[in-house]
Design an enzyme around this catalytic site. Structure first.
Site, short mmCIF file in Angstrom:
data_model
loop_
_atom_site.label_atom_id
_atom_site.label_comp_id
_atom_site.label_asym_id
_atom_site.label_seq_id
_atom_site.Cartn_x
_atom_site.Cartn_y
_atom_site.Cartn_z
N LYS A 50 0.84 -1.21 0.00
CA LYS A 50 0.00 0.00 0.00
C LYS A 50 0.88 1.26 0.00
CE LYS A 50 -3.65 -2.40 2.54
NZ LYS A 50 -4.19 -2.66 3.89
N GLN A 94 -3.53 -1.64 10.38
CA GLN A 94 -3.50 -2.93 9.68
C GLN A 94 -3.93 -4.05 10.63
OE1 GLN A 94 -2.93 -3.40 6.40
NE2 GLN A 94 -3.27 -5.60 6.62
N ASP A 117 -10.09 3.13 5.85
CA ASP A 117 -10.60 1.76 5.70
C ASP A 117 -12.12 1.71 5.83
OD1 ASP A 117 -8.89 -0.35 5.16
OD2 ASP A 117 -8.20 -0.54 7.23
N1 GUN Z 1 -6.14 -6.90 6.90
C1 GUN Z 1 -6.62 -7.60 5.85
N2 GUN Z 1 -7.36 -6.80 5.07
C2 GUN Z 1 -7.37 -5.59 5.63
C3 GUN Z 1 -7.97 -4.34 5.29
O1 GUN Z 1 -8.68 -4.20 4.30
N3 GUN Z 1 -7.73 -3.32 6.14
C4 GUN Z 1 -6.97 -3.46 7.25
N4 GUN Z 1 -6.80 -2.40 8.02
N5 GUN Z 1 -6.39 -4.58 7.59
C5 GUN Z 1 -6.59 -5.64 6.79
#
Ligand code: GUN
Length: 280
Positions: A50, A94, A117
């Protein structure tokens, strides 16, 4: 006949190019901060990816690493600090977190206007009411790829397999918002194949490699594969490869929904920045 491939890498690159043009027109580039409170290697790899794509689009980014001996209060203090920092536009915690940390409390501690998110309860509520300024990245990426390939949704049958807070539930909300007829199937669904065969658009998001086989798929259906799990060192989706014989179109793994998720996080950061700066 073999299914058409929906190229997530190409659509993600187009999204990032649009985002870059938008960022270049802004006085101050948006800033996204990742919070890592886990030693999960997959999480670390997602954050790196990301960050790399944020860089491609001209979005500033940094990662705060929360040590393993941190308490919930310590994590809350980190998030409060980021909420209070006017130079931070987006915050992404995350998941998963270290087991002793409370993920729900962490998500609730993010200021909703910086929650790229869209997992804060306020943003979840906005999504279900059809009033969200942005949506969780993976389901948002599904819609973007369907829009790119001009797949109609209104009045059509969409079946989502999986009911997670990150994918299945928000995907259902987004498809409802497009006037699709939405079914959410899951591990307790009776006769799953009978349910999934109704789908004009089938979303596989259960996290069980290869679980969707040709018998689950209506001829000509669009199949979006969100599953990604390593099997014998190879990344596998929830959709078995021979589904390509039956489906009309299919996202590959890798190179399908994964790159879309990453691109949509970056796009959400720019939306959050514009909304907070009053330039949306
Ligand atoms: N872990 C797996 N997928 C995601 C996501 O879309 N956002 C976050 N913050 N953690 C994740």
């Amino acid at each position: 006949m073999s299914a058409r491939t929906f190229d997530g890498r190409a659509v993600a690159a187009a999204v990032l190019a649009d985002v870059r043009a938008e960022v270049e027109a802004m006085e101050v580039a948006p800033q996204l901060v990742f919070v890592r409170a886990s030693d999960d290697p997959a999480g670390a790899s997602y954050v790196r990816s990301k960050g790399k794509r944020a860089g491609t689009a001209g979005v500033r980014h940094e990662t705060r690493v929360v040590p393993e001996d941190a308490t919930n209060d310590d994590l809350q203090a980190v998030l409060q600090d980021l909420n209070d920092d006017p130079d931070v536009d987006g915050i992404l915690v995350q998941l998963p977190l270290y087991l002793h940390l409370d993920a729900d409390a962490a998500l609730r501690a993010i200021a909703p206007e910086k929650d790229v998110d869209a997992l804060h309860p306020v943003n979840v509520g906005r999504l279900w009411r059809g009033r969200a300024a942005w949506a969780p990245a993976t389901p948002a990426g599904l819609l973007r790829i369907l829009d790119h390939y001009e797949v109609p949704l209104e009045g059509r049958e969409v079946v989502v397999v999986g009911r997670s807070d990150l994918v299945g539930k928000p995907a259902a909300a987004l498809f409802l918002g497009r006037n699709a007829t939405v079914t959410v199937a899951h591990s307790r669904t009776r006769d799953l194949a009978a349910v999934t065969r109704r789908a004009d658009v089938l979303v596989a998001a259960a996290g069980v490699p290869g679980m969707i086989t040709p018998e689950h798929v209506q001829a000509g259906a669009v199949v979006l594969d969100v599953g990604q799990a390593p099997v014998d060192g190879v990344l596998r989706g929830d959709v078995a490869p021979d589904v390509a014989r039956v489906a009309g179109a299919l996202t590959p793994t890798p190179g399908g929904t994964g790159p879309m998720t990453v691109a949509m996080v970056v796009a959400n950061t720019v939306r959050a920045a514009r909304a907070r700066r009053g330039t949306a």
